[in-house]
Design a protein around this motif. Structure first.
Motif, PDB file in Angstrom:
ATOM      1  N   SER A  39       0.638  -1.703  -0.237  1.00 29.00           N
ATOM      2  CA  SER A  39       0.458   0.026  -0.161  1.00 29.00           C
ATOM      3  C   SER A  39       0.845   1.159  -0.015  1.00 29.00           C
ATOM      4  O   SER A  39       0.105   2.031  -0.430  1.00 29.00           O
ATOM      5  CB  SER A  39      -0.952  -0.147   1.006  1.00 29.00           C
ATOM      6  N   ALA A  40       2.454   0.976   0.632  1.00 27.13           N
ATOM      7  CA  ALA A  40       3.583   2.130   0.791  1.00 27.13           C
ATOM      8  C   ALA A  40       4.333   2.373  -1.042  1.00 27.13           C
ATOM      9  O   ALA A  40       4.686   3.663  -0.701  1.00 27.13           O
ATOM     10  CB  ALA A  40       3.358   2.416   1.553  1.00 27.13           C
ATOM     11  N   THR A  41       4.197   1.343  -1.553  1.00 26.53           N
ATOM     12  CA  THR A  41       4.792   1.306  -2.624  1.00 26.53           C
ATOM     13  C   THR A  41       4.762   2.395  -3.249  1.00 26.53           C
ATOM     14  O   THR A  41       3.670   2.467  -4.197  1.00 26.53           O
ATOM     15  CB  THR A  41       4.783   0.009  -3.010  1.00 26.53           C
ATOM     16  N   SER A  42       5.393   2.989  -3.727  1.00 22.15           N
ATOM     17  CA  SER A  42       5.490   4.280  -4.624  1.00 22.15           C
ATOM     18  C   SER A  42       5.213   3.768  -6.548  1.00 22.15           C
ATOM     19  O   SER A  42       5.937   2.342  -6.653  1.00 22.15           O
ATOM     20  CB  SER A  42       6.437   5.022  -5.103  1.00 22.15           C
ATOM     21  N   PRO A  43       4.782   4.362  -6.746  1.00 21.77           N
ATOM     22  CA  PRO A  43       4.618   3.948  -8.774  1.00 21.77           C
ATOM     23  C   PRO A  43       5.839   4.474  -9.281  1.00 21.77           C
ATOM     24  O   PRO A  43       6.276   3.593 -10.328  1.00 21.77           O
ATOM     25  CB  PRO A  43       4.281   5.116  -9.157  1.00 21.77           C
ATOM     26  N   THR A  44       7.108   4.886  -9.142  1.00 24.03           N
ATOM     27  CA  THR A  44       8.010   5.126  -9.266  1.00 24.03           C
ATOM     28  C   THR A  44       8.985   3.941  -8.964  1.00 24.03           C
ATOM     29  O   THR A  44      10.113   3.164  -9.981  1.00 24.03           O
ATOM     30  CB  THR A  44       9.542   6.536  -8.448  1.00 24.03           C
ATOM     31  N   THR A  45       8.380   3.698  -7.909  1.00 19.73           N
ATOM     32  CA  THR A  45       9.416   2.455  -6.917  1.00 19.73           C
ATOM     33  C   THR A  45       8.799   0.823  -8.072  1.00 19.73           C
ATOM     34  O   THR A  45      10.574   0.596  -8.610  1.00 19.73           O
ATOM     35  CB  THR A  45       9.818   1.663  -6.117  1.00 19.73           C
ATOM     36  N   ILE A  46       7.689   0.779  -8.258  1.00 20.55           N
ATOM     37  CA  ILE A  46       7.197  -0.039  -9.820  1.00 20.55           C
ATOM     38  C   ILE A  46       8.162  -0.033 -10.320  1.00 20.55           C
ATOM     39  O   ILE A  46       8.494  -0.931 -11.049  1.00 20.55           O
ATOM     40  CB  ILE A  46       5.656   0.026  -9.123  1.00 20.55           C
ATOM     41  N   GLU A  47       8.162   1.397 -11.175  1.00 17.13           N
ATOM     42  CA  GLU A  47       8.595   1.511 -12.310  1.00 17.13           C
ATOM     43  C   GLU A  47      10.133   0.976 -12.797  1.00 17.13           C
ATOM     44  O   GLU A  47      10.612   0.336 -13.991  1.00 17.13           O
ATOM     45  CB  GLU A  47       8.066   3.042 -13.505  1.00 17.13           C
ATOM     46  N   ALA A  48      10.395   1.502 -11.920  1.00 17.51           N
ATOM     47  CA  ALA A  48      11.928   1.008 -11.236  1.00 17.51           C
ATOM     48  C   ALA A  48      12.463  -0.370 -11.239  1.00 17.51           C
ATOM     49  O   ALA A  48      13.445  -0.798 -12.116  1.00 17.51           O
ATOM     50  CB  ALA A  48      13.190   1.928 -10.286  1.00 17.51           C
ATOM     51  N   ALA A  49      11.423  -0.709 -10.623  1.00 20.30           N
ATOM     52  CA  ALA A  49      10.970  -2.646 -10.780  1.00 20.30           C
ATOM     53  C   ALA A  49      11.450  -3.422 -11.650  1.00 20.30           C
ATOM     54  O   ALA A  49      12.470  -4.412 -12.278  1.00 20.30           O
ATOM     55  CB  ALA A  49      10.628  -2.831  -9.394  1.00 20.30           C
ATOM     56  N   ARG A  50      10.334  -2.981 -12.572  1.00 24.10           N
ATOM     57  CA  ARG A  50      10.202  -3.154 -13.796  1.00 24.10           C
ATOM     58  C   ARG A  50      11.284  -2.988 -14.748  1.00 24.10           C
ATOM     59  O   ARG A  50      11.954  -4.112 -15.699  1.00 24.10           O
ATOM     60  CB  ARG A  50       8.633  -2.288 -14.637  1.00 24.10           C
ATOM     61  N   ALA A  51      12.066  -1.626 -15.033  1.00 13.12           N
ATOM     62  CA  ALA A  51      12.997  -1.927 -15.379  1.00 13.12           C
ATOM     63  C   ALA A  51      14.856  -2.573 -15.343  1.00 13.12           C
ATOM     64  O   ALA A  51      14.764  -3.543 -15.804  1.00 13.12           O
ATOM     65  CB  ALA A  51      13.740  -0.302 -15.239  1.00 13.12           C
ATOM     66  N   ILE A  52      14.418  -2.897 -13.973  1.00 14.31           N
ATOM     67  CA  ILE A  52      15.879  -4.414 -13.718  1.00 14.31           C
ATOM     68  C   ILE A  52      15.496  -5.087 -14.042  1.00 14.31           C
ATOM     69  O   ILE A  52      15.800  -6.331 -14.619  1.00 14.31           O
ATOM     70  CB  ILE A  52      15.671  -4.020 -11.967  1.00 14.31           C
ATOM     71  N   VAL A  53      13.601  -5.367 -13.691  1.00 17.29           N
ATOM     72  CA  VAL A  53      13.417  -7.188 -14.070  1.00 17.29           C
ATOM     73  C   VAL A  53      13.913  -6.416 -15.792  1.00 17.29           C
ATOM     74  O   VAL A  53      14.188  -8.131 -16.428  1.00 17.29           O
ATOM     75  CB  VAL A  53      11.807  -6.817 -14.011  1.00 17.29           C
ATOM     76  N   GLY A  54      13.325  -6.422 -17.014  1.00 22.98           N
ATOM     77  CA  GLY A  54      13.785  -6.480 -17.831  1.00 22.98           C
ATOM     78  C   GLY A  54      14.604  -6.448 -18.887  1.00 22.98           C
ATOM     79  O   GLY A  54      15.320  -6.559 -19.350  1.00 22.98           O
ATOM     80  N   TRP A  55      15.995  -5.469 -17.642  1.00 17.41           N
ATOM     81  CA  TRP A  55      16.831  -5.070 -18.210  1.00 17.41           C
ATOM     82  C   TRP A  55      17.656  -6.757 -17.779  1.00 17.41           C
ATOM     83  O   TRP A  55      18.395  -6.870 -18.531  1.00 17.41           O
ATOM     84  CB  TRP A  55      17.683  -4.448 -17.215  1.00 17.41           C
ATOM     85  N   MET A  56      17.335  -7.642 -16.679  1.00 18.16           N
ATOM     86  CA  MET A  56      17.737  -8.550 -16.054  1.00 18.16           C
ATOM     87  C   MET A  56      17.459  -9.692 -17.562  1.00 18.16           C
ATOM     88  O   MET A  56      17.523 -11.690 -17.809  1.00 18.16           O
ATOM     89  CB  MET A  56      17.280  -9.483 -15.387  1.00 18.16           C
ATOM     90  N   GLY A  57      16.578  -9.057 -18.428  1.00 19.97           N
ATOM     91  CA  GLY A  57      16.601 -10.268 -19.510  1.00 19.97           C
ATOM     92  C   GLY A  57      14.938 -11.314 -19.203  1.00 19.97           C
ATOM     93  O   GLY A  57      14.457 -12.021 -19.715  1.00 19.97           O
TER      94      GLY A  57
END
Length: 280
Positions: A154-172
Motif C-alpha cells: 500500500s505504501a510502494t510508490s509508482p516510481t519504485t514499481i517502474e524502477a523494478a520493472r526496468a530492472i527485471v527487463g534489464w535482467m532479461g
C-alpha cells in the motif's frame, strides 16, 4: 543498474545473484556461513559452465560473471546507496523483518523481498522508507525461468514499481504486478496443485512418479508438482502452506505426509531425500 546485493546464499539467493551478474551488475551476496558460501561459489561455477556448454555464455563472459559476484559475511559490510538489495532468507516473518531493517540502514535505492507468501505491508511496517520497498518474487531455477512477480504494498510508490520493472527487463525477464494479498498470484496456484498431489500420494491414488507424469504429459508442466516441491524445499512448502492456511482457510492446510517428512528431515533436494531421492 550497476551495483546490487542479495541477502542469503541459498538456492534462490544464488540464482538472483547470478542473473544480476549475468546482466552486468557487481553483486555482493551476504552469507555468514562459510560452508554455504563455498556451495554458492560451486553452484555459480556449475551454472556458468552449463551456460557455456549450451552456447549461452562465452568462456570470457562466464569468467567475468563469476568475478562480479563477491561474498560478505554481514549486512553491515554492504556499501551504502546500492541500486537494489534483495532479501532472500527463509520464509519466517521475524527473520525477514530483522534482515530488512538491517538492509534498509544501508539506504539502497530499492529494497525488495523475495517472499512468495508473506505480506509486503507487514514487512514494510517498520521500515524507514516503505515507498521504496516491494516484493520481487523470483522463480527457481532463477537463471531459466523468465517471470518475476512484483508485489506492490500500500505504501510502494509508482516510481519504485517502474524502477523494478526496468530492472527485471534489464535482467532479461518479464514481470507481472499483483497487489499484496497472501500468496499473491503464483504461489497460490502453485501450492494448491502441490498440496493436492501430496494428498493423492498420501491416500494411495498413484505413485509419486505417476502423479508427476500426469502433470508433465497431460498438462505440459515442465516439472511435476512433487518433484518441484523437492526442488523448492519441503520445509519452505510447509511454511508457505501454514501462512496461506491462516489467510485463506483449510484448502491450504498442509497434509500430514508433508508435516511428517519435514519433521524427519526429508526436505527434498537439499537434504538428499524428499518425495524422490536426490544423489549428492
Amino acid at each position: 543498474m550497476n551495483r546490487g546485493a542479495v541477502i542469503g546464499g541459498g538456492t534462490m539467493g544464488v540464482g538472483i545473484a547470478y542473473v544480476m551478474a549475468q546482466a552486468g551488475a557487481a553483486v555482493t551476496v551476504v552469507e555468514p556461513d562459510d560452508r554455504r558460501a563455498e556451495q554458492m561459489r560451486a553452484i555459480v561455477a556449475e551454472a556458468s559452465s552449463s551456460a557455456i556448454g549450451r552456447g549461452k555464455l562465452s568462456q570470457d563472459a562466464a569468467t567475468a560473471l563469476q568475478v562480479r559476484i563477491v561474498r560478505a559475511k554481514s549486512v553491515e559490510a554492504l556499501d551504502e546507496g546500492l541500486d537494489l538489495i534483495v532479501e532472500s532468507v527463509p520464509e519466517r516473518f521475524e527473520l525477514k523483518r530483522q534482515v530488512l531493517a538491517q538492509a534498509a540502514s544501508r539506504r539502497p535505492a530499492l529494497l525488495a523481498t523475495n517472499t512468495s507468501a508473506l505480506s509486503i505491508d507487514r514487512l514494510a511496517a517498520e521500515l524507514p522508507s516503505p515507498r521504496q520497498f516491494l516484493g520481487m518474487h523470483f522463480f527457481n531455477p532463477v537463471w531459466s525461468l523468465k517471470l518475476v512477480e512484483l508485489v506492490q504494498g500500500s505504501a510502494t510508490s509508482p516510481t519504485t514499481i517502474e524502477a523494478a520493472r526496468a530492472i527485471v527487463g534489464w535482467m532479461g525477464k518479464q514481470s507481472l504486478l499483483v497487489r499484496d494479498v497472501p500468496g499473491f498470484a503464483t504461489s497460490r496456484l502453485d501450492l494448491i496443485a502441490s498440496l493436492e498431489a501430496m494428498r493423492m500420494l498420501e491416500s494411495g491414488v498413484a505413485s509419486a512418479e505417476d502423479i508427476d507424469q500426469a502433470a508433465v504429459l497431460a498438462y505440459r508442466h515442465p516439472v511435476g508438482p512433487l518433484r518441484l516441491s523437492d526442488i523448492v524445499g519441503l520445509d519452505v512448502r510447509l511454511d508457505i502452506a501454514r501462512t496461506l492456511e491462516a489467510a485463506h482457510g483449510s484448502r491450504f492446510a498442509p497434509p500430514e505426509i508433508l508435516i511428517a517428512m519435514v519433521a524427519e528431515g526429508k526436505l527434498g533436494a537439499k537434504s538428499g531425500q524428499g518425495f524422490f531421492a536426490w544423489p549428492a
